[in-house]
Design a protein around this motif. Structure first.
Motif, short mmCIF file in Angstrom:
data_model
loop_
_atom_site.label_atom_id
_atom_site.label_comp_id
_atom_site.label_asym_id
_atom_site.label_seq_id
_atom_site.Cartn_x
_atom_site.Cartn_y
_atom_site.Cartn_z
N LEU A 211 -1.78 -8.99 8.63
CA LEU A 211 -0.42 -9.52 8.67
C LEU A 211 0.52 -8.75 7.75
N ALA A 212 0.09 -8.51 6.52
CA ALA A 212 1.00 -7.95 5.51
C ALA A 212 1.24 -6.46 5.70
N PHE A 213 0.23 -5.69 6.09
CA PHE A 213 0.39 -4.25 6.13
C PHE A 213 1.39 -3.79 7.19
N PRO A 214 1.24 -4.16 8.48
CA PRO A 214 2.22 -3.67 9.45
C PRO A 214 3.63 -4.19 9.20
N ILE A 215 3.75 -5.48 8.84
CA ILE A 215 5.08 -6.04 8.60
C ILE A 215 5.72 -5.38 7.38
N GLY A 216 4.94 -5.19 6.32
CA GLY A 216 5.49 -4.58 5.11
C GLY A 216 5.90 -3.14 5.31
N VAL A 217 5.09 -2.36 6.05
CA VAL A 217 5.42 -0.95 6.27
C VAL A 217 6.65 -0.82 7.15
N LEU A 218 6.72 -1.62 8.22
CA LEU A 218 7.89 -1.56 9.10
C LEU A 218 9.16 -2.00 8.37
N GLY A 273 -5.44 -19.36 4.56
CA GLY A 273 -5.47 -18.65 3.27
C GLY A 273 -4.93 -17.24 3.39
N GLY A 274 -5.28 -16.54 4.48
CA GLY A 274 -4.78 -15.19 4.67
C GLY A 274 -3.29 -15.15 4.90
N MET A 275 -2.76 -16.10 5.65
CA MET A 275 -1.31 -16.16 5.87
C MET A 275 -0.56 -16.44 4.57
N THR A 276 -1.11 -17.30 3.75
CA THR A 276 -0.46 -17.61 2.46
C THR A 276 -0.49 -16.40 1.53
N LEU A 277 -1.63 -15.72 1.45
CA LEU A 277 -1.71 -14.54 0.59
C LEU A 277 -0.90 -13.38 1.16
N ALA A 278 -0.71 -13.35 2.48
CA ALA A 278 0.13 -12.30 3.06
C ALA A 278 1.57 -12.44 2.60
N LEU A 279 2.04 -13.67 2.47
CA LEU A 279 3.39 -13.88 1.94
C LEU A 279 3.52 -13.32 0.54
N MET A 280 2.49 -13.49 -0.27
CA MET A 280 2.52 -13.01 -1.65
C MET A 280 2.40 -11.49 -1.72
N THR A 281 1.67 -10.89 -0.79
CA THR A 281 1.42 -9.45 -0.82
C THR A 281 2.56 -8.64 -0.19
N LEU A 282 3.29 -9.24 0.73
CA LEU A 282 4.35 -8.53 1.45
C LEU A 282 5.35 -7.83 0.53
N PRO A 283 5.93 -8.51 -0.48
CA PRO A 283 6.91 -7.82 -1.33
C PRO A 283 6.33 -6.59 -2.03
N VAL A 284 5.07 -6.67 -2.45
CA VAL A 284 4.44 -5.52 -3.12
C VAL A 284 4.33 -4.34 -2.17
N ILE A 285 3.94 -4.59 -0.92
CA ILE A 285 3.81 -3.51 0.06
C ILE A 285 5.17 -2.92 0.40
N VAL A 286 6.19 -3.77 0.53
CA VAL A 286 7.52 -3.27 0.86
C VAL A 286 8.06 -2.39 -0.26
N ILE A 287 7.90 -2.83 -1.51
CA ILE A 287 8.42 -2.05 -2.64
C ILE A 287 7.67 -0.73 -2.78
N SER A 288 6.34 -0.78 -2.73
CA SER A 288 5.57 0.47 -2.85
C SER A 288 5.83 1.39 -1.66
N GLY A 289 6.02 0.80 -0.47
CA GLY A 289 6.32 1.61 0.70
C GLY A 289 7.66 2.31 0.59
N ARG A 290 8.66 1.61 0.10
CA ARG A 290 9.98 2.22 -0.06
C ARG A 290 9.94 3.35 -1.09
N ASN A 291 9.22 3.13 -2.18
CA ASN A 291 9.11 4.19 -3.19
C ASN A 291 8.40 5.42 -2.63
N ALA A 292 7.36 5.20 -1.82
CA ALA A 292 6.66 6.33 -1.22
C ALA A 292 7.54 7.07 -0.22
#
Length: 416
Positions: A211-218, A273-292
């Motif tokens: 859930l978090a990886f494709p949504i965060g990268v896009l 549990g995975g959906m809940t943790l995906a919400l928490m992980t999404l901002p980290v992936i978006v920020i690291s993705g934008r920096n990259a």
């Protein structure tokens, strides 16, 4: 006049230079001290966990010689391969056989200290190797919690005396417990394992990643490459940065209010549990993705546009492959953080006693950090040792994830 002033200036310059060198030495000493302090603390943590966790990978076992040729049990490879093989052996009297030989070898008092689940382990060995039914072997069976505590020097005085007597006779030992990695939770620390929690963690992390990886990268690609620069996008960027700093329990409350409201029958499951943790992980992936993505040189984009590539082709054929190592590294770090979380999962009910491993994403499950939390609340010394052993497994899991991040970064890294 100048001949008098030059030595004065030279002395002042030498004093300032000496002062700068001294400050540089102090800075290096402080930096080295900080690194050394961190290494010492990490070494202390690892050594302490290892010393305390060694006992968690062992269990107290009693030696019981059993002559299966006289036990009257029957079975072969085909019959014991059936699903009801354990029940068949139970109906043939395997528990009574073990009790009989235990009384002969250990006496009535010692036989009473064999775990109630010992016959199941013998049944599993018979199913794995039916030739055991035609042999005489010594089976090392798990001891009862009271005898195991007495062997560790705790509990009632009579249990300590019995444990000392059996240990002196060579009938009670602490052996490596391979089943610790293949069993699930139990009320008896001798029979407890982490496979159920480990499988629950793996299923939960898989849902989080999908859930978090494709949504965060896009989202990172859109904000960095396509979104117009206006107040709306500024507000979105500010919100993402704020979400990355929100305490994890808030995401648990969000999961409780949204996901469990929509799917009330999926409480305490890896998918929630995975959906809940995906919400928490999404901002980290978006920020690291934008920096990259920002780190990719503009000349790559200009060169791709110059040879006729469309903006979408520039992003997905050139920018994204070059930014992928940084994105993957940030993703693995975010996943490692999610792996160690317990607060969000407490809110959605994953604080469970799970005696059987989950068989899917919608089965009741718990996770490894939650299992550690539950065992740490127990008084029995056996659970204290199991807690340390589970922490070692969790640390190894985290090291593997970080090692995977380094491997992926090196594999996909491209230089320009």
């Amino acid at each position: 006049m100048s001949d008098i002033e030059l030595p004065t200036r030279s002395a002042a310059f030498e004093a300032r230079l000496k002062k700068r060198y001294a400050a540089e030495k102090r800075f290096k000493a402080i930096g080295f001290g900080a690194v050394l302090f961190s290494v010492v603390i990490l070494a202390f943590l690892l050594v302490t966990m290892t010393i305390n966790g060694i006992g968690g990978f062992q269990r107290a076992e009693l030696a019981v010689p059993i002559d299966m040729t006289e036990a009257g049990l029957s079975g072969n490879a085909s019959t014991l391969a059936q699903d009801n093989a354990v029940q068949s052996l139970e109906m043939q009297g395997l528990p009574a056989v073990i009790e009989f030989y235990a009384e002969q070898s250990l006496g009535v008092e010692g036989a009473a200290q064999i775990s109630d689940t010992a016959w199941r382990e013998v049944a599993d060995q018979i199913i794995a190797d039916p030739d055991i039914l035609r042999e005489k072997n010594i089976f090392w069976l798990p001891a009862a919690p009271s005898l195991a505590s007495g062997f560790d020097g705790e509990g009632q005085p009579e249990m300590k005396a019995l444990a000392s007597q059996l240990a002196a006779e060579g009938k009670l030992e602490k052996n490596f417990d391979a089943g610790f990695l293949s069993r699930s939770d139990a009320t008896d620390p001798q029979a407890a394992g982490i496979w159920g929690a480990l499988k629950g963690s793996a299923l939960t992390m898989l849902v989080t990643l999908l859930l978090a990886f494709p949504i965060g990268v896009l989202a990172a690609l859109y904000l960095e490459e396509f979104a117009p620069k206006n107040r709306w996008t500024d507000f979105i960027e500010l919100s993402i940065n704020n979400l990355a700093a929100v305490p994890s329990i808030i995401f648990g409350l969000l999961g409780l209010a949204v996901f469990l409201f929509l799917f009330p029958n999926l409480r305490s499951t890896p998918v929630i549990g995975g959906m809940t943790l995906a919400l928490m992980t999404l901002p980290v992936i978006v920020i690291s993705g934008r920096n990259a993505i920002k780190a990719v040189p503009p000349s790559i984009r200009d060169g791709a546009l110059a040879i006729g590539a469309s903006p979408v082709q520039v992003v997905f054929h050139h920018v994204l492959p070059l930014a992928l190592p940084g994105i993957l590294t940030g993703t693995i770090i975010g996943m490692a953080r999610a792996l160690g979380e317990t607060a969000p999962l407490l809110m959605i009910g994953m604080r469970l006693f799970v005696s059987t491993p989950p068989d899917g994403f919608t089965s009741p499950a718990t996770v490894l950090p939650m299992q550690i939390f539950l065992w740490s609340d127990e008084i029995d010394r056996g659970f204290v040792e199991r807690t340390s052993a589970a922490i070692i497994v969790l640390l190894l899991f985290l090291l593997l994830m970080n090692g995977l991040a380094i491997y992926l970064r090196n594999k996909f890294e491209k230089k320009w």
